[in-house]
Design an enzyme around this catalytic site. Structure first.
Site, PDB file in Angstrom:
ATOM      1  N   CYS A  88      32.081 -38.898 -35.007  1.00 12.20           N
ATOM      2  CA  CYS A  88      32.433 -37.754 -34.152  1.00 12.20           C
ATOM      3  C   CYS A  88      31.387 -37.484 -33.084  1.00 12.20           C
ATOM      4  O   CYS A  88      31.702 -36.995 -32.011  1.00 12.20           O
ATOM      5  CB  CYS A  88      32.649 -36.516 -35.006  1.00 12.20           C
ATOM      6  SG  CYS A  88      31.223 -36.132 -36.020  1.00 12.20           S
TER       7      CYS A  88
ATOM      8  N   GLU B 145      35.349 -28.117 -37.541  1.00 11.34           N
ATOM      9  CA  GLU B 145      34.422 -29.152 -37.054  1.00 11.34           C
ATOM     10  C   GLU B 145      35.290 -30.233 -36.415  1.00 11.34           C
ATOM     11  O   GLU B 145      35.900 -31.045 -37.113  1.00 11.34           O
ATOM     12  CB  GLU B 145      33.609 -29.735 -38.222  1.00 11.34           C
ATOM     13  CG  GLU B 145      32.691 -28.743 -38.913  1.00 11.34           C
ATOM     14  CD  GLU B 145      31.422 -28.429 -38.111  1.00 11.34           C
ATOM     15  OE1 GLU B 145      31.124 -29.161 -37.144  1.00 11.34           O
ATOM     16  OE2 GLU B 145      30.740 -27.450 -38.451  1.00 11.34           O
TER      17      GLU B 145
HETATM   18  P1  NAD Z   1      42.730 -35.653 -38.664  1.00 17.23           P
HETATM   19  O1  NAD Z   1      42.704 -34.365 -37.932  1.00 17.23           O
HETATM   20  O2  NAD Z   1      43.852 -36.581 -38.424  1.00 17.23           O
HETATM   21  O3  NAD Z   1      42.729 -35.400 -40.263  1.00 17.23           O
HETATM   22  C1  NAD Z   1      41.760 -34.597 -40.913  1.00 17.23           C
HETATM   23  C2  NAD Z   1      42.357 -34.028 -42.188  1.00 17.23           C
HETATM   24  O4  NAD Z   1      43.459 -33.201 -41.878  1.00 17.23           O
HETATM   25  C3  NAD Z   1      42.855 -35.070 -43.191  1.00 17.23           C
HETATM   26  O5  NAD Z   1      42.427 -34.716 -44.490  1.00 17.23           O
HETATM   27  C4  NAD Z   1      44.370 -34.984 -43.074  1.00 17.23           C
HETATM   28  O6  NAD Z   1      45.024 -35.241 -44.292  1.00 17.23           O
HETATM   29  C5  NAD Z   1      44.588 -33.541 -42.676  1.00 17.23           C
HETATM   30  N1  NAD Z   1      45.779 -33.363 -41.837  1.00 17.23           N
HETATM   31  C6  NAD Z   1      46.272 -34.239 -40.900  1.00 17.23           C
HETATM   32  N2  NAD Z   1      47.374 -33.724 -40.310  1.00 17.23           N
HETATM   33  C7  NAD Z   1      47.573 -32.502 -40.864  1.00 17.23           C
HETATM   34  C8  NAD Z   1      48.550 -31.475 -40.682  1.00 17.23           C
HETATM   35  N3  NAD Z   1      49.540 -31.615 -39.805  1.00 17.23           N
HETATM   36  N4  NAD Z   1      48.462 -30.360 -41.434  1.00 17.23           N
HETATM   37  C9  NAD Z   1      47.465 -30.211 -42.332  1.00 17.23           C
HETATM   38  N5  NAD Z   1      46.520 -31.150 -42.561  1.00 17.23           N
HETATM   39  C10 NAD Z   1      46.576 -32.275 -41.836  1.00 17.23           C
HETATM   40  O7  NAD Z   1      41.320 -36.322 -38.352  1.00 17.23           O
HETATM   41  P2  NAD Z   1      40.811 -37.756 -38.755  1.00 17.23           P
HETATM   42  O8  NAD Z   1      41.622 -38.775 -38.035  1.00 17.23           O
HETATM   43  O9  NAD Z   1      40.663 -37.871 -40.228  1.00 17.23           O
HETATM   44  O10 NAD Z   1      39.319 -37.721 -38.141  1.00 17.23           O
HETATM   45  C11 NAD Z   1      39.032 -38.054 -36.824  1.00 17.23           C
HETATM   46  C12 NAD Z   1      38.784 -36.832 -35.961  1.00 17.23           C
HETATM   47  O11 NAD Z   1      37.881 -35.957 -36.594  1.00 17.23           O
HETATM   48  C13 NAD Z   1      38.123 -37.175 -34.643  1.00 17.23           C
HETATM   49  O12 NAD Z   1      38.679 -36.369 -33.628  1.00 17.23           O
HETATM   50  C14 NAD Z   1      36.670 -36.807 -34.857  1.00 17.23           C
HETATM   51  O13 NAD Z   1      35.942 -36.512 -33.697  1.00 17.23           O
HETATM   52  C15 NAD Z   1      36.798 -35.630 -35.732  1.00 17.23           C
HETATM   53  N6  NAD Z   1      35.602 -35.475 -36.541  1.00 17.23           N
HETATM   54  C16 NAD Z   1      34.803 -34.400 -36.337  1.00 17.23           C
HETATM   55  C17 NAD Z   1      33.642 -34.270 -37.089  1.00 17.23           C
HETATM   56  C18 NAD Z   1      32.711 -33.098 -36.942  1.00 17.23           C
HETATM   57  O14 NAD Z   1      31.840 -32.952 -37.797  1.00 17.23           O
HETATM   58  N7  NAD Z   1      32.842 -32.264 -35.941  1.00 17.23           N
HETATM   59  C19 NAD Z   1      33.320 -35.232 -38.033  1.00 17.23           C
HETATM   60  C20 NAD Z   1      34.171 -36.316 -38.196  1.00 17.23           C
HETATM   61  C21 NAD Z   1      35.309 -36.429 -37.458  1.00 17.23           C
END
Ligand code: NAD
Length: 455
Positions: free
Chosen positions: A241, A207
């Site tokens: 998002c 997602e």
């Molecule tokens: P992110 O990708 O930075 O982090 C999400 C999760 O991934 C966190 O729990 C983090 O600890 C983990 N993570 C980060 N780097 C990692 C790595 N290298 N390896 C493994 N795990 C890792 O996202 P964010 O900043 O928390 O959220 C914002 C983004 O999420 C935006 O792009 C937004 O559009 C998207 N988003 C999508 C939805 C949806 O339902 N489609 C909902 C909310 C947010």
């Protein structure tokens, strides 16, 4: 992590989660815990990014309560074994599909709706009979701690366990043998997760995000469009998002729409939104700096004020924006709204057909032809006609992206299906054994060809 996963495998193999009554009990228990601790949840969300309690309730807890009730009302039906027609080739036999859970599910959550987006996939995983490991986001530390506390003190860790931590923690979880991964977050990290999943061929849902447009044509009700765009954009301070990332408005309505959105910002948050209790803050300094740099002063139509100490970014409207501007290079994920203009709907359709497929798209129009044209010709996860964001409030609508905004669906029945493997079974009778298929084949090919004509 090895122990965490092993314990869950043992719990899953015990068969406890196969009982529908167990799944229902656990969902109800989670709902009760959330209900009992609503004030603490508001407080944690407030500490993390000054999220207003109204928004915390409407966009986090209420959504979860609604989903739990929907699952509880329907699990019995969805979990039933489904008989299907048997084929003549297999005569005499019966065929059926048995919905089966995958096993150990890892849910990786983002920070922007840190309760709802962590627990909503968990609900589907539990309803389908899996055990769950939840990795909340380290970027909303107060909420992450609170969730981990609730979960780890109330649930058997073999069934449901929260593991707090950052990318490194997630990576070490990903190196364990998991049965399903559900990731919500950025497209960049989504690719990393998918590579890890590929190593063990673990199925997954991604997602992700993207730049979701709001298109306003000549026929739109501009006052309502302005109000609904401003609401969808500035709720959670734009850290949503599916928030409208930018607006494409017909040139003839541009000035009027900009003024109307400006008016709505004032009516929502007053003349100085920094003093409003109803406007959230940016999650951390890194995102604050990124967003502050997207505000090009000469393009500010409204707002533009920032305060690094409180991580405040004023609801901001940018005009005279083109696809070359910095604000159009990436998902904004903050309270900055660029407004672009168009003269011909067909033109923007072909422009958007050449961009990444967004998670959402919103069209403001009272013209049926335009509505059909946009919905038919553009690819995006989901969206609304004459509203923004609110399609997420219907548990009957599957939610998920396409292309760079991700793949896989959840909410309601699709959550149950996502975490379920439909196991196909053919049960053969023993009273007849047609010898046709067994070697030696000799003259059987001739008969097979004749027979298959009738199948
Ligand atoms: P992110 O990708 O930075 O982090 C999400 C999760 O991934 C966190 O729990 C983090 O600890 C983990 N993570 C980060 N780097 C990692 C790595 N290298 N390896 C493994 N795990 C890792 O996202 P964010 O900043 O928390 O959220 C914002 C983004 O999420 C935006 O792009 C937004 O559009 C998207 N988003 C999508 C939805 C949806 O339902 N489609 C909902 C909310 C947010």
């Amino acid at each position: 992590m090895e122990q965490v996963v092993k314990k869950q495998q043992q719990f899953f193999n015990s068969g406890k989660t196969l009982k529908i009554s167990f799944r229902k009990q656990q969902l109800q228990k989670l709902k009760n815990i959330l209900k009992e601790h609503e004030d603490e949840i508001y407080e944690a969300l407030n500490e993390d990014f000054r999220k207003p309690p109204f928004e915390s309730h409407a966009t986090e807890l209420f959504v979860l309560y609604q989903e739990i009730d929907h699952l509880l009302a329907n699990i019995d039906r969805w979990a039933k074994t489904k008989k299907v027609k048997s084929s003549l080739i297999n005569f005499p036999s019966k065929s059926y599909i048995k919905p089966q859970p995958y096993g150990v599910v890892l849910v990786i959550a983002p920070w922007n709706y840190p309760v709802q987006l962590a627990l909503n996939p968990v609900l589907g995983a539990i309803a389908a009979g899996n055990t769950v490991i939840l990795k909340p986001s380290e970027n909303a530390p107060h909420t992450s701690r609170l969730l981990a506390d609730f979960i780890n003190t109330n649930f058997d860790s073999g069934f449901f366990r929260a593991v707090e931590g950052d990318a490194e923690t997630t990576q070490s979880l990903l190196s364990e043998p998991l049965d399903y991964i559900f990731f919500t977050g950025s497209t960049h990290v989504g690719k990393i997760i998918m590579k890890s999943a590929a190593d063990q061929l673990t199925p997954l849902t991604l997602e992700l995000g993207g730049k979701s447009p709001a298109i306003v044509d000549q026929s739109a009700d501009l006052t309502l469009a302005a109000k609904r765009i401003a609401w969808g954009k500035f709720i959670n301070a734009g850290q949503t998002c599916v928030s409208p990332d930018y607006v494409y408005v017909h040139t003839s309505k541009h000035t009027e729409l900009c003024r109307l959105i400006q008016k709505e910002i004032r009516s929502f948050y007053g003349d100085d939104p920094s003093q409003s209790d109803d406007f959230a803050r940016i999650i951390n300094d890194k995102h604050f700096d990124r967003l502050a740099n997207l505000i090009t002063p000469e393009k500010v139509f409204h707002g533009g004020n920032t305060d690094p100490d409180t991580r405040y970014i004023e609801p901001t409207i940018l005009t005279s924006v083109s696809w070359d501007d910095p604000v159009m290079q990436e998902e904004i994920f903050g309270p900055i709204l660029p407004i672009l203009q168009f003269d011909d709907l067909s033109e923007i359709i072909s422009t958007l057909q050449n961009k990444s497929k967004p998670l959402a798209l919103y069209l403001f129009s009272t013209n049926n032809k335009n509505q059909k044209k946009v919905i038919r010709n553009l690819q995006f996860g989901g969206g609304c006609i004459n509203d923004t964001v609110a399609h997420l409030g219907n548990t009957e609508l599957p939610f998920g992206g396409i292309g760079n905004s991700g793949f896989g669906l959840y909410h309601g029945k699709t959550s149950f299906d996502t975490f379920t493997h439909p196991k196909s079974i053919m049960k053969k009778s023993n009273w007849l054994d047609i010898p046709m298929r067994y070697p030696p084949y000799k003259e059987k090919l001739k008969w097979l060809k004749k027979l298959t004509k009738f199948l």
